[in-house]
Write a protein that holds these residues in place. Sequence first.
Motif, short mmCIF file in Angstrom:
data_model
loop_
_atom_site.label_atom_id
_atom_site.label_comp_id
_atom_site.label_asym_id
_atom_site.label_seq_id
_atom_site.Cartn_x
_atom_site.Cartn_y
_atom_site.Cartn_z
N VAL A 165 0.86 -1.04 0.05
CA VAL A 165 0.04 0.00 -0.14
C VAL A 165 0.96 1.18 -0.11
CG1 VAL A 165 -0.18 0.01 2.69
CG2 VAL A 165 -1.81 1.19 1.13
N TRP A 166 0.54 2.16 -0.86
CA TRP A 166 1.32 3.62 -1.06
C TRP A 166 2.71 3.12 -1.76
CZ3 TRP A 166 -2.90 5.43 -0.09
CH2 TRP A 166 -3.84 5.39 1.35
N ASP A 167 3.52 2.18 -1.11
CA ASP A 167 4.70 1.93 -1.98
C ASP A 167 4.31 0.51 -2.43
OD1 ASP A 167 6.20 4.15 -1.94
OD2 ASP A 167 6.80 3.85 0.08
N TYR A 168 4.61 -0.03 -3.38
CA TYR A 168 4.41 -1.47 -4.08
C TYR A 168 5.89 -2.19 -4.00
CZ TYR A 168 0.15 0.97 -5.01
OH TYR A 168 -1.31 1.34 -5.12
N TYR A 169 6.00 -3.58 -3.97
CA TYR A 169 7.04 -4.15 -3.94
C TYR A 169 6.75 -5.51 -4.81
CZ TYR A 169 9.42 -1.50 -0.34
OH TYR A 169 10.10 -0.55 0.33
N ILE A 170 7.79 -5.97 -5.56
CA ILE A 170 7.58 -6.99 -6.48
C ILE A 170 8.88 -8.19 -6.19
CG2 ILE A 170 9.03 -5.80 -8.27
CD1 ILE A 170 7.33 -7.56 -10.21
N ALA A 171 8.42 -9.44 -6.29
CA ALA A 171 9.68 -10.35 -5.93
C ALA A 171 9.13 -11.52 -7.03
CB ALA A 171 9.72 -10.86 -4.45
N LYS A 172 10.08 -12.17 -7.37
CA LYS A 172 9.97 -13.28 -8.16
C LYS A 172 9.55 -14.73 -7.35
CE LYS A 172 12.12 -16.26 -11.86
NZ LYS A 172 13.34 -16.54 -12.52
N LEU A 173 8.75 -15.45 -7.55
CA LEU A 173 8.35 -16.48 -6.83
C LEU A 173 9.30 -17.72 -7.46
CD1 LEU A 173 4.54 -16.43 -6.68
CD2 LEU A 173 5.99 -16.26 -4.73
N ASN A 174 9.80 -18.83 -6.54
CA ASN A 174 10.43 -19.99 -6.86
C ASN A 174 9.40 -20.85 -7.65
OD1 ASN A 174 13.15 -19.79 -5.98
ND2 ASN A 174 12.43 -19.82 -4.10
N ASP A 175 9.83 -21.96 -8.30
CA ASP A 175 9.08 -22.76 -9.04
C ASP A 175 7.92 -23.61 -8.39
OD1 ASP A 175 10.52 -22.09 -11.22
OD2 ASP A 175 11.87 -23.84 -11.33
N ASP A 176 8.39 -23.72 -7.00
CA ASP A 176 7.34 -24.31 -5.97
C ASP A 176 6.31 -23.47 -5.66
OD1 ASP A 176 8.19 -22.34 -3.99
OD2 ASP A 176 9.18 -23.94 -2.76
N MET A 177 5.99 -22.29 -6.14
CA MET A 177 5.13 -21.06 -5.98
C MET A 177 4.64 -20.80 -4.45
SD MET A 177 4.13 -20.33 -9.08
CE MET A 177 2.48 -19.71 -8.98
N ILE A 178 5.46 -21.27 -3.58
CA ILE A 178 5.10 -21.04 -2.36
C ILE A 178 6.37 -20.34 -1.30
CG2 ILE A 178 3.39 -22.74 -2.07
CD1 ILE A 178 5.35 -24.77 -0.73
N LEU A 180 9.91 -17.22 -1.97
CA LEU A 180 10.41 -16.23 -2.84
C LEU A 180 11.82 -16.63 -3.35
CD1 LEU A 180 9.64 -13.11 -0.65
CD2 LEU A 180 8.20 -14.26 -2.45
N ALA A 181 11.95 -16.14 -4.65
CA ALA A 181 13.16 -16.55 -5.47
C ALA A 181 14.28 -15.48 -5.03
CB ALA A 181 13.12 -16.90 -6.99
N GLU A 182 13.66 -14.47 -4.64
CA GLU A 182 14.61 -12.97 -4.35
C GLU A 182 13.95 -12.27 -3.42
OE1 GLU A 182 14.62 -10.82 -8.21
OE2 GLU A 182 12.45 -10.97 -7.95
N ALA A 183 14.82 -11.11 -2.74
CA ALA A 183 14.05 -10.08 -1.88
C ALA A 183 13.28 -9.24 -2.47
CB ALA A 183 15.31 -9.47 -1.30
N PRO A 184 12.09 -9.02 -2.06
CA PRO A 184 11.30 -8.00 -2.90
C PRO A 184 11.96 -6.80 -2.86
CG PRO A 184 10.19 -9.03 -0.86
CD PRO A 184 11.56 -9.37 -0.72
N LYS A 185 11.69 -6.24 -4.27
CA LYS A 185 12.29 -5.05 -4.79
C LYS A 185 10.98 -3.83 -4.76
CE LYS A 185 15.77 -7.20 -7.35
NZ LYS A 185 15.45 -8.42 -6.75
N LYS A 186 11.34 -2.51 -4.37
CA LYS A 186 10.51 -1.42 -4.58
C LYS A 186 10.24 -1.14 -5.92
CE LYS A 186 9.59 3.12 -2.89
NZ LYS A 186 9.95 4.39 -1.88
N ILE A 187 8.84 -0.94 -6.31
CA ILE A 187 8.76 -0.37 -7.61
C ILE A 187 8.40 1.15 -7.65
CG2 ILE A 187 6.92 -0.40 -9.51
CD1 ILE A 187 6.02 -3.35 -8.40
N ILE A 188 9.47 1.69 -8.64
CA ILE A 188 9.33 3.08 -8.64
C ILE A 188 8.12 3.59 -9.49
CG2 ILE A 188 10.60 5.21 -9.03
CD1 ILE A 188 11.55 3.86 -6.75
N ILE A 189 7.39 4.68 -9.12
CA ILE A 189 6.00 5.17 -9.92
C ILE A 189 6.43 6.60 -10.13
CG2 ILE A 189 3.90 5.55 -10.35
CD1 ILE A 189 3.35 3.10 -8.40
N ASN A 190 6.68 7.11 -11.35
CA ASN A 190 7.03 8.53 -11.54
C ASN A 190 5.59 9.46 -11.56
OD1 ASN A 190 9.75 8.12 -11.77
ND2 ASN A 190 9.68 7.41 -13.82
#
Length: 448
Positions: A165-178, A180-190
Amino acid sequence: MCLIRRSLILVSIIISAFGGAQNPIVPNKGLNDPHIHIFNDTAYVYASHDKSVGSDNFKMEDWWVWSSPDLVNWTERSTLKPENTYIGKPFESSWATDVGYKNGKYYWYFSEGNEQTGVVVGDTPIGPWKDPLGKPLLTSDLTPTHEYDMAIFEENGEHYIIFGVWDYYIAKLNDDMISLAEAPKKIIINNPRGPYNTDGTNKEMPTDDKPFVHKYNGKYYLSWGVFYGMSDNLYGPYDYADTIMKETSFAEGYDAPTWPNGFLQGRHGSFFEWHNQWYFAYCDISQTGNRYFRDTFISYVHYKENGEMATIRVDGVGVGQYDANKGNIEAEDYFKAHGVQKIENTIGGFSIKSFEDMGYVVYPNIQNLDGKSIVEFEILSDKDAEIEVREGGSNGKLLSTCKFTANRTKAFQKESFKTNGLQNGQTICLVFKLSAKANLKINRLRFK
């Protein structure tokens, strides 16, 4: 409560008059926060569930799955209760959900209020569901935002989870889908905007909750309700673009009541594609009169040549069905298309054009056709062109052969044709003959 009762009566009147109005898709049930996915040529909505029309706060005790073969007729298929997840007990904050499919299994992600995200897994789109972790997938201390209201985005067999909320984060899921394959990264919105930030000055609440990502024509779209930004990269940055809902969106009876911050607030939802048509499913309270008892609406989505989305229409007819008594059917509002594309008109709106011989579009469930015998088209064509009007599909019963004359004025013109065998509730298919390929533009049609 008087306002709520009047709104519910209005819904009943609309449904009675039209024979089954499609918006809301499931009237008076509290189906909200819709995420629609197409599995095995069936639409499934994964949703939250407001408890009661009399609620005075958000009481959401479980999650729902409903399905539809046509976006008009919906059937309740599955319920997930918090007791059957790691939460382990009754819970009144069963917030937004989304689903992903991989390796023959369906992974249904759910919000534990506005704090954490869990996941259950099933062998079918409707379960039965099991909690494979016994704990949250996204914990409340994972990022500086709140880990809820997630969306699942799939590309090339890889899945990503977007949340916050307000700031959004994205992370790739592992093949097991349960996991995370990486630490979440903040999405920049201009230059972000939102229902609490219409002028860009509110830095504390610049966007909203409930992010969603979809992709169209090589562009990524990050949306929060009816606000959205665009990017060439999934991880961003995203440039704020616009809202897809305007004051001009609303049919009579659908513009009020709405949320305290206006009609742009509270429009949690998702974008999806089916049969070469795009849609937006979203929350609405115009028919219940209560922000704590929300409905789900669906509207067509059309993309301009610059990639931006056109303003959507909000009404009771909705999608996947049509009312011949309401005048024009916009040609781009088809349910199914093959070999046909949408073209942005210089005068505004969209038309359709075939790019192959025997391209076709389908308009199902056209109500109030009884007694009508004429189909009128608004067209533009540089050469003589021909289409067929058929029943059901491209190989269905021939109802009319329509031969258009070349129009060198470069303006849309109306031409009418006698049509046999029109019946209430019919599915009409327009088939483009070779002479119409890459030439004939149809802006709209109507039955008289």
